[in-house]
Design an enzyme around this catalytic site. Structure first.
Site, PDB file in Angstrom:
ATOM      1  N   GLU A  83       0.845  -1.217   0.000  1.00 52.27           N
ATOM      2  CA  GLU A  83       0.000   0.000   0.000  1.00 52.27           C
ATOM      3  C   GLU A  83       0.870   1.254   0.000  1.00 52.27           C
ATOM      4  O   GLU A  83       0.558   2.238  -0.673  1.00 52.27           O
ATOM      5  CB  GLU A  83      -0.907   0.030   1.242  1.00 52.27           C
ATOM      6  CG  GLU A  83      -2.085  -0.912   1.181  1.00 52.27           C
ATOM      7  CD  GLU A  83      -3.003  -0.654  -0.003  1.00 52.27           C
ATOM      8  OE1 GLU A  83      -3.236  -1.620  -0.759  1.00 52.27           O
ATOM      9  OE2 GLU A  83      -3.481   0.479  -0.181  1.00 52.27           O
ATOM     10  N   TRP A 101       1.754   2.478  -3.272  1.00 54.36           N
ATOM     11  CA  TRP A 101       0.775   3.260  -4.057  1.00 54.36           C
ATOM     12  C   TRP A 101       1.171   4.724  -4.128  1.00 54.36           C
ATOM     13  O   TRP A 101       0.893   5.413  -5.099  1.00 54.36           O
ATOM     14  CB  TRP A 101      -0.630   3.135  -3.445  1.00 54.36           C
ATOM     15  CG  TRP A 101      -1.425   2.010  -4.055  1.00 54.36           C
ATOM     16  CD1 TRP A 101      -1.554   0.760  -3.547  1.00 54.36           C
ATOM     17  CD2 TRP A 101      -2.198   2.048  -5.272  1.00 54.36           C
ATOM     18  NE1 TRP A 101      -2.352   0.009  -4.376  1.00 54.36           N
ATOM     19  CE2 TRP A 101      -2.763   0.784  -5.445  1.00 54.36           C
ATOM     20  CE3 TRP A 101      -2.453   3.028  -6.228  1.00 54.36           C
ATOM     21  CZ2 TRP A 101      -3.569   0.461  -6.527  1.00 54.36           C
ATOM     22  CZ3 TRP A 101      -3.261   2.717  -7.310  1.00 54.36           C
ATOM     23  CH2 TRP A 101      -3.807   1.439  -7.453  1.00 54.36           C
ATOM     24  N   TRP A 110     -22.221  14.568 -16.942  1.00 50.64           N
ATOM     25  CA  TRP A 110     -22.331  14.645 -15.475  1.00 50.64           C
ATOM     26  C   TRP A 110     -23.487  15.579 -15.143  1.00 50.64           C
ATOM     27  O   TRP A 110     -23.752  16.535 -15.876  1.00 50.64           O
ATOM     28  CB  TRP A 110     -21.046  15.211 -14.858  1.00 50.64           C
ATOM     29  CG  TRP A 110     -19.806  14.418 -15.165  1.00 50.64           C
ATOM     30  CD1 TRP A 110     -18.769  14.808 -15.943  1.00 50.64           C
ATOM     31  CD2 TRP A 110     -19.484  13.097 -14.704  1.00 50.64           C
ATOM     32  NE1 TRP A 110     -17.797  13.821 -15.990  1.00 50.64           N
ATOM     33  CE2 TRP A 110     -18.221  12.758 -15.242  1.00 50.64           C
ATOM     34  CE3 TRP A 110     -20.124  12.155 -13.893  1.00 50.64           C
ATOM     35  CZ2 TRP A 110     -17.588  11.532 -14.995  1.00 50.64           C
ATOM     36  CZ3 TRP A 110     -19.491  10.946 -13.643  1.00 50.64           C
ATOM     37  CH2 TRP A 110     -18.254  10.646 -14.193  1.00 50.64           C
ATOM     38  N   ASN A 161      -9.896   4.583   4.399  1.00 52.87           N
ATOM     39  CA  ASN A 161      -9.740   4.319   2.959  1.00 52.87           C
ATOM     40  C   ASN A 161     -10.944   3.625   2.333  1.00 52.87           C
ATOM     41  O   ASN A 161     -11.410   4.015   1.263  1.00 52.87           O
ATOM     42  CB  ASN A 161      -8.475   3.490   2.711  1.00 52.87           C
ATOM     43  CG  ASN A 161      -8.310   3.173   1.226  1.00 52.87           C
ATOM     44  OD1 ASN A 161      -8.245   4.085   0.397  1.00 52.87           O
ATOM     45  ND2 ASN A 161      -8.297   1.904   0.890  1.00 52.87           N
ATOM     46  N   TRP A 215     -16.283  13.694 -11.033  1.00 51.32           N
ATOM     47  CA  TRP A 215     -15.305  13.331  -9.994  1.00 51.32           C
ATOM     48  C   TRP A 215     -14.446  14.529  -9.590  1.00 51.32           C
ATOM     49  O   TRP A 215     -13.953  14.610  -8.467  1.00 51.32           O
ATOM     50  CB  TRP A 215     -14.429  12.162 -10.464  1.00 51.32           C
ATOM     51  CG  TRP A 215     -13.598  12.441 -11.688  1.00 51.32           C
ATOM     52  CD1 TRP A 215     -13.942  12.208 -12.995  1.00 51.32           C
ATOM     53  CD2 TRP A 215     -12.275  13.015 -11.740  1.00 51.32           C
ATOM     54  NE1 TRP A 215     -12.937  12.610 -13.835  1.00 51.32           N
ATOM     55  CE2 TRP A 215     -11.892  13.096 -13.096  1.00 51.32           C
ATOM     56  CE3 TRP A 215     -11.380  13.468 -10.777  1.00 51.32           C
ATOM     57  CZ2 TRP A 215     -10.671  13.613 -13.521  1.00 51.32           C
ATOM     58  CZ3 TRP A 215     -10.155  13.978 -11.181  1.00 51.32           C
ATOM     59  CH2 TRP A 215      -9.812  14.048 -12.543  1.00 51.32           C
ATOM     60  N   TRP A 265      -9.204   9.276  -7.096  1.00 52.75           N
ATOM     61  CA  TRP A 265     -10.506   9.703  -7.644  1.00 52.75           C
ATOM     62  C   TRP A 265     -10.698   9.137  -9.048  1.00 52.75           C
ATOM     63  O   TRP A 265     -11.772   8.644  -9.386  1.00 52.75           O
ATOM     64  CB  TRP A 265     -10.633  11.235  -7.640  1.00 52.75           C
ATOM     65  CG  TRP A 265     -11.206  11.729  -6.338  1.00 52.75           C
ATOM     66  CD1 TRP A 265     -10.512  12.215  -5.275  1.00 52.75           C
ATOM     67  CD2 TRP A 265     -12.593  11.745  -5.958  1.00 52.75           C
ATOM     68  NE1 TRP A 265     -11.384  12.530  -4.248  1.00 52.75           N
ATOM     69  CE2 TRP A 265     -12.662  12.253  -4.648  1.00 52.75           C
ATOM     70  CE3 TRP A 265     -13.776  11.374  -6.596  1.00 52.75           C
ATOM     71  CZ2 TRP A 265     -13.871  12.410  -3.954  1.00 52.75           C
ATOM     72  CZ3 TRP A 265     -14.987  11.529  -5.912  1.00 52.75           C
ATOM     73  CH2 TRP A 265     -15.022  12.028  -4.617  1.00 52.75           C
TER      74      TRP A 265
HETATM   75  C1  LIG Z   1     -11.147   9.055  -3.330  1.00 52.77           C
HETATM   76  C2  LIG Z   1      -9.838   8.865  -2.587  1.00 52.77           C
HETATM   77  C3  LIG Z   1      -9.017   9.962  -2.333  1.00 52.77           C
HETATM   78  C4  LIG Z   1      -7.805   9.799  -1.663  1.00 52.77           C
HETATM   79  N1  LIG Z   1      -7.017  10.900  -1.418  1.00 52.77           N
HETATM   80  C5  LIG Z   1      -5.812  10.742  -0.791  1.00 52.77           C
HETATM   81  C6  LIG Z   1      -4.991  11.858  -0.517  1.00 52.77           C
HETATM   82  O1  LIG Z   1      -5.288  12.997  -0.888  1.00 52.77           O
HETATM   83  N2  LIG Z   1      -3.830  11.635   0.163  1.00 52.77           N
HETATM   84  C7  LIG Z   1      -3.435  10.389   0.551  1.00 52.77           C
HETATM   85  O2  LIG Z   1      -2.371  10.242   1.166  1.00 52.77           O
HETATM   86  N3  LIG Z   1      -4.193   9.312   0.283  1.00 52.77           N
HETATM   87  C8  LIG Z   1      -5.370   9.450  -0.376  1.00 52.77           C
HETATM   88  N4  LIG Z   1      -6.146   8.348  -0.620  1.00 52.77           N
HETATM   89  C9  LIG Z   1      -5.592   7.003  -0.360  1.00 52.77           C
HETATM   90  C10 LIG Z   1      -5.907   6.376   0.995  1.00 52.77           C
HETATM   91  O3  LIG Z   1      -7.275   6.466   1.266  1.00 52.77           O
HETATM   92  C11 LIG Z   1      -5.135   7.008   2.144  1.00 52.77           C
HETATM   93  O4  LIG Z   1      -3.756   7.075   1.832  1.00 52.77           O
HETATM   94  C12 LIG Z   1      -5.287   6.163   3.411  1.00 52.77           C
HETATM   95  O5  LIG Z   1      -6.643   6.060   3.758  1.00 52.77           O
HETATM   96  C13 LIG Z   1      -4.529   6.811   4.529  1.00 52.77           C
HETATM   97  O6  LIG Z   1      -4.730   6.118   5.717  1.00 52.77           O
HETATM   98  P1  LIG Z   1      -3.536   5.327   6.414  1.00 52.77           P
HETATM   99  O7  LIG Z   1      -2.364   6.214   6.544  1.00 52.77           O
HETATM  100  O8  LIG Z   1      -4.086   4.715   7.636  1.00 52.77           O
HETATM  101  O9  LIG Z   1      -3.224   4.248   5.305  1.00 52.77           O
HETATM  102  P2  LIG Z   1      -2.554   2.812   5.420  1.00 52.77           P
HETATM  103  O10 LIG Z   1      -3.550   1.842   4.926  1.00 52.77           O
HETATM  104  O11 LIG Z   1      -1.954   2.571   6.741  1.00 52.77           O
HETATM  105  O12 LIG Z   1      -1.415   2.875   4.300  1.00 52.77           O
HETATM  106  C14 LIG Z   1      -0.087   3.358   4.580  1.00 52.77           C
HETATM  107  C15 LIG Z   1       0.274   4.466   3.637  1.00 52.77           C
HETATM  108  O13 LIG Z   1       0.275   4.022   2.292  1.00 52.77           O
HETATM  109  C16 LIG Z   1      -0.167   5.063   1.427  1.00 52.77           C
HETATM  110  N5  LIG Z   1      -1.408   4.615   0.767  1.00 52.77           N
HETATM  111  C17 LIG Z   1      -2.284   3.678   1.200  1.00 52.77           C
HETATM  112  N6  LIG Z   1      -3.280   3.519   0.298  1.00 52.77           N
HETATM  113  C18 LIG Z   1      -3.016   4.375  -0.712  1.00 52.77           C
HETATM  114  C19 LIG Z   1      -3.667   4.674  -1.937  1.00 52.77           C
HETATM  115  N7  LIG Z   1      -4.788   4.043  -2.330  1.00 52.77           N
HETATM  116  N8  LIG Z   1      -3.134   5.631  -2.737  1.00 52.77           N
HETATM  117  C20 LIG Z   1      -1.992   6.276  -2.392  1.00 52.77           C
HETATM  118  N9  LIG Z   1      -1.325   6.020  -1.246  1.00 52.77           N
HETATM  119  C21 LIG Z   1      -1.831   5.079  -0.419  1.00 52.77           C
HETATM  120  C22 LIG Z   1      -0.480   6.271   2.314  1.00 52.77           C
HETATM  121  O14 LIG Z   1       0.650   7.111   2.319  1.00 52.77           O
HETATM  122  C23 LIG Z   1      -0.704   5.626   3.675  1.00 52.77           C
HETATM  123  O15 LIG Z   1      -0.436   6.489   4.751  1.00 52.77           O
HETATM  124  C24 LIG Z   1      -7.388   8.499  -1.276  1.00 52.77           C
HETATM  125  C25 LIG Z   1      -8.236   7.410  -1.525  1.00 52.77           C
HETATM  126  C26 LIG Z   1      -9.440   7.587  -2.162  1.00 52.77           C
HETATM  127  C27 LIG Z   1     -10.310   6.392  -2.432  1.00 52.77           C
END
Ligand SMILES: Cc1cc2nc3c(=O)[nH]c(=O)nc-3n(C[C@H](O)[C@H](O)[C@H](O)COP(=O)(O)OP(=O)(O)OC[C@H]3O[C@@H](n4cnc5c(N)ncnc54)[C@H](O)[C@@H]3O)c2cc1C
Length: 463
Positions: free
Chosen positions: A268, A271, A299, A337, A355, A378
């Protein structure tokens, strides 16, 4: 060695594993600076919630620097002009900074490099964005092969400690006062709940990693359950660069590489790297459909769509899981997430709203608002991205709420439903027990699905 050099901080507000800081320390008397430039990013100037974070993070960074006899100089305005002016004022011959990949930062880096020696370093990503390529040297467009290639280069280099000493100039140039930047909300102060959840700054980031070490083994299942604290909540710390991904990788991997939960977590984190790799190829990813066949999509716009959008932002759609997520976002600057995916999908498919409107709302409300991560996710949800979910796969929010046992999460964030049991809470309207103060559904699931599929068919016929 005794000349001043500038250390330009942006989203890398840390002292440990900070390659630009280490290089600056070896190069001269270090003048650390942060420039608040609200014009260069256009409509992606730092959003409201992220400004709250930035205030506290800069405060913390300054404290960490002062503990070593240094400080951060604050300047506001055009970053290129401000860096050039500061360099002239202090007689600096070089600027050290970490690479950043947002299109406006790449432009600023090029413009600064035209005026002064700018040395850019790596370290905000697991591997330098742009360096993970196919056998033919092409950048990846799809996450899975990207991760396979990145994974082969892992682990990242061991993180460096903060320098023991930072050489300081004989006198300090003038600095703005952080309080004068008005980064914190006042009237009204909508961020009162943020401080309960977050400790911005490098020390807070490290504590968050330490707290997550024991949880990481269970991450595989727990991360999908909004009622549990199953994910790391490191996203704002990583976004602001208060901690390096290499540090996160090594600390968490040491806790159990090989355990499924740990492996999934590291995947993750990758990502983030993937998203930077995408914006490096498509700088306008936050404003253009990567699949341009979506351009003719009709839209919804106008008064009813605006009212639906407002209900979505306020967490008053009549779908408890969506409403809980949107209220968590407003109250804490963060959303789980799984719920981000459900809420985003609801806006795009159930409400058939572009979006990009959702992307802008998240941009303003998230403390982790990240140009690349936000846009990539998004577009993934909307089905418009270079790697994305199919538009015709329409997520059913009520089944998702059941499947991921969101009952307690809804009780926490939608207090008017707190008395409902697990059978009723996911869909109180269907169960016939929605309290009077809980809004009706903005749209029925079946009707929304048909409307979205019809719009998609029309778009296909038009493209
Ligand atoms: C519509 C939408 C918008 C989002 N906008 C953002 C945003 O602006 N900034 C952001 O950091 N994340 C974004 N995310 C991705 C993700 O939701 C968050 O990174 C995550 O929820 C952060 O929580 P955590 O630190 O507990 O993640 P954990 O699950 O603990 O993951 C660890 C780290 O991995 C990275 N990560 C995890 N999932 C993703 C992902 N899908 N995409 C990119 N990086 C990821 C993050 O840096 C996160 O802190 C978005 C997801 C969606 C569906």
């Amino acid at each position: 060695m005794s000349d001043p050099v500038i250390l330009w901080f942006r989203r890398d507000l840390r002292l440990s594993d900070q390659a630009a800081l280490l290089a600056a320390c070896a190069d001269g008397l270090v003048v650390p600076v942060y420039v608040l430039d609200d014009d260069a990013p256009g409509d992606h100037a730092i959003g409201g919630a992220a400004r709250w974070w930035l205030h506290h993070s800069l405060f913390s960074l300054d404290g960490d620097l002062r503990a070593k006899g240094s400080r951060v100089i604050l300047r506001r305005g055009n970053a290129v002009e401000q860096i050039a002016k500061l360099a002239k004022d202090v007689g600096a011959r070089r600027v050290h900074a970490l690479h950043h990949y947002e299109p406006w930062w790449r432009d600023a880096e090029a413009a600064i490099a035209d005026r002064i020696d700018l040395v850019l370093h790596d370290g905000n990503y697991l591997a330098p964005p742009g360096s993970v390529t196919t056998g033919a040297g092409e950048p990846y467009k799809i996450y899975t092969p990207f991760w396979k290639a990145l994974g082969e280069r892992m682990p990242p280099a061991e993180p460096h400690n903060a320098p023991r000493e930072i050489p300081v100039p004989t006198s300090w140039p003038g600095s703005d006062d952080l309080a004068d930047w008005d980064l914190l909300p006042t009237k009204p102060d909508w961020a009162t709940g943020f401080g309960e959840d977050w400790t911005p700054g490098e020390a807070g980031a490290r504590t968050r990693v330490a707290d997550f070490i024991d949880e990481a083994a269970d991450y595989d299942e727990a991360r999908n359950l909004p009622s549990q604290e199953g994910s790391s909540r490191l996203s704002p710390h990583l976004h602001w660069g208060e901690i390096s991904p290499a540090y996160v990788w090594h600390r968490i991997a040491a806790a159990g590489r090989g355990k499924t939960g740990v492996n999934t977590f590291l995947k993750e984190v990758a990502w983030r790297d993937y998203a930077q790799n995408v914006i490096l190829q498509f700088g306008d990813y936050a404003s253009r459909n990567a699949r341009d066949r979506f351009d003719p999509m009709k839209w919804r716009t106008g008064k009813t769509a605006d009212a639906d959008f407002a209900a979505w932002t306020q967490g008053r759609t009549g779908y408890p899981i969506v409403d809980a997520g949107m209220r968590q976002l407003w109250t804490t600057g963060w959303m789980h997430n799984r719920v981000r995916m459900i809420a985003a999908s609801f806006l795009v498919k159930h409400l058939l709203i572009d979006w990009r409107r959702g992307e802008r709302w998240f941009w303003d409300c998230l403390v982790d608002a990240d140009y690349a991560n936000n846009a990539v996710n998004w577009q993934w949800v909307a089905g418009t991205g270079i790697d994305s979910n199919m538009f015709v796969r329409i997520m059913a929010p009520l089944s998702q709420s059941w499947k991921f046992a969101a009952g307690d999460y809804i009780r926490q964030w939608v207090p008017e439903l707190a008395a409902l049991d697990d059978d009723a809470i996911h869909d109180p309207h269907e169960a016939g027990c929605a309290p009077r103060d809980y809004p009706a559904k903005r749209v029925e699931h079946r009707a929304a699905r048909e409307r979205a599929l019809a719009a998609y068919a029309q778009m296909k016929a038009a493209s």
